[in-house]
Design an enzyme around this catalytic site. Structure first.
Site, PDB file in Angstrom:
ATOM      1  N   GLN A  44      80.318 -28.892   5.384  1.00 27.41           N
ATOM      2  CA  GLN A  44      79.513 -27.755   5.860  1.00 27.41           C
ATOM      3  C   GLN A  44      80.452 -26.983   4.435  1.00 27.41           C
ATOM      4  O   GLN A  44      80.040 -25.676   3.579  1.00 27.41           O
ATOM      5  CB  GLN A  44      79.919 -26.825   6.478  1.00 27.41           C
TER       6      GLN A  44
ATOM      7  N   LEU B 280      73.094 -21.949  12.935  1.00 28.34           N
ATOM      8  CA  LEU B 280      72.663 -21.724  11.676  1.00 28.34           C
ATOM      9  C   LEU B 280      72.804 -20.336  11.291  1.00 28.34           C
ATOM     10  O   LEU B 280      73.053 -20.916   9.766  1.00 28.34           O
ATOM     11  CB  LEU B 280      71.016 -22.710  11.839  1.00 28.34           C
ATOM     12  N   ALA B 281      72.445 -20.105  11.573  1.00 26.32           N
ATOM     13  CA  ALA B 281      73.318 -18.264  11.081  1.00 26.32           C
ATOM     14  C   ALA B 281      74.267 -18.592   9.862  1.00 26.32           C
ATOM     15  O   ALA B 281      73.804 -18.128   8.834  1.00 26.32           O
ATOM     16  CB  ALA B 281      72.910 -17.052  12.474  1.00 26.32           C
ATOM     17  N   ASP B 282      75.174 -19.184  10.888  1.00 24.79           N
ATOM     18  CA  ASP B 282      76.495 -18.580  10.326  1.00 24.79           C
ATOM     19  C   ASP B 282      76.917 -19.410   8.619  1.00 24.79           C
ATOM     20  O   ASP B 282      76.304 -19.305   7.712  1.00 24.79           O
ATOM     21  CB  ASP B 282      77.534 -19.766  10.851  1.00 24.79           C
TER      22      ASP B 282
ATOM     23  N   HIS C 279      80.857 -15.254  15.039  1.00 29.28           N
ATOM     24  CA  HIS C 279      81.055 -16.406  14.171  1.00 29.28           C
ATOM     25  C   HIS C 279      80.698 -15.633  12.157  1.00 29.28           C
ATOM     26  O   HIS C 279      80.688 -15.652  11.799  1.00 29.28           O
ATOM     27  CB  HIS C 279      80.353 -17.709  14.145  1.00 29.28           C
TER      28      HIS C 279
END
Length: 341
Positions: A102, A278-280, A303
């Protein structure tokens, strides 16, 4: 030297702050000083997977780093120009490979560089995305945002021994700002991977989960893979993708209950455009895009709040969160940072 100070206790106070801060530091070439890293956690400070990410980024960005050691609650990161690299790394534990990826993928891609990385550690471990989530959910979302990478699983690695291995290729990319709107599809893919667990147990679990989804009027396609690993274990991903949305939920097999601890509500009742994990991951590239990126989400997590705060502090991007009938709309206005053109 001027450092941008970031309080690691803010929001969820965990690894998310570390990952976002060092990612953006490398891309924007901003020196940062992280304080109180994971200070209130049971085991405070940097853990092996955090340290591995820091050290790989140190190599890629020729950075000067102070405080890069296990348990450190302070870190100074001074990035310089990035290089194209071919690397081989080992977390040394079952530390999450996917959380490290990530960090690396947006840094290299957005900085218009190439990376070839072979990394050993945990591919499917607690409190982190599974390999399949990264391969099918993150890859699809990043591709739509202009970020291109490829992943190859060499060996599966479950907690606690790890022993997994992944090959990553990251390519120079041009960011796009995009709009995710409401989910329209009722087609679902279920992928289950397992090692050293009786096939009958896995089949029964898949049957149970498929029925649950079918009862909610989803059309379910299943895929099961028996892949050898050092430890016994299994992981499961259910996901749906259409032109408007990317929603996935993953789970590890609970050996005590002999089942997958899957939160069906997060998938079945999410009629928005992305899942909470996924938003993070969208926030960092969205903050550097050419225009506004918009996505809809069922709930605003700690988060996500943390990531929006840290990202806006480092990049200067603006963001807004609006309440909808069944969720929230998040808008991130990208800054098209000149240092990455």
């Amino acid at each position: 030297m001027n450092f941008l100070k970031i309080n690691g206790e803010f929001g969820e106070g965990g690894g998310q702050i570390i990952r976002s801060a060092i990612t953006l530091a490398c891309i924007t070439k901003q020196s940062i000083h992280l304080e109180n890293i994971r200070k209130n956690r049971k085991v405070p400070g940097l853990r092996p997977q955090h340290l591995t990410a820091v050290k790989i980024l140190q190599k890629i960005s020729n950075a000067k780093v102070i405080g890069a050691e296990i348990g450190s609650t302070e870190l100074k990161f001074i990035p310089r120009d990035l290089d194209n690299l071919e690397l081989s790394e080992d977390v040394g534990t079952a530390g999450s490979i996917t959380l490290i990826l990530q960090v690396l993928i947006p840094v290299v891609a957005i900085s218009q560089k190439k990376l070839s990385l072979t990394i050993k550690g945990g591919t499917d471990v607690p409190w982190s995305p599974s390999f399949e989530y990264t391969q099918h959910i993150l890859k699809e979302a990043y591709s739509r945002m202009g970020i291109e990478f490829s992943l190859q699983l060499i060996k599966r690695g479950y907690y606690p021994k790890g022993g997994g291995e992944v090959k990553l290729q990251v390519y120079p990319s041009r960011l796009k700002s995009i709009l995710f709107s409401k989910r329209k599809t009722n087609n679902v893919k279920l992928i289950c991977t397992f090692s050293k667990i009786p096939i009958e147990i896995i089949r029964n679990e898949i049957k149970r989960i498929k029925k649950k989804l079918s009862d909610e009027n989803f059309n379910v396609e299943t895929e099961t893979k028996n892949e050898d690993a050092i430890d016994s274990g299994a992981s499961l991903l259910i996901y749906s993708i259409d032109e408007n949305s990317i929603i996935g939920v993953d789970s590890l097999f609970n050996k005590k209950t002999q089942s997958f601890d899957l939160d069906f509500d997060k998938f079945i009742n999410n009629l928005q455009s992305v899942d909470e994990n996924l938003a993070d991951m969208l926030v960092v590239p969205a903050s550097l895009g050419p225009r506004k990126t918009t996505f809809l989400i069922k709930d605003i997590t700690k988060h996500l709040e943390t990531n929006l705060f840290v990202t806006s502090k480092i990049t200067g991007c603006k963001y807004g969160v609006g309440k909808l009938t069944n969720g929230f709309e998040v808008i991130v206005e990208g800054i098209s940072n000149s240092s990455i053109k």
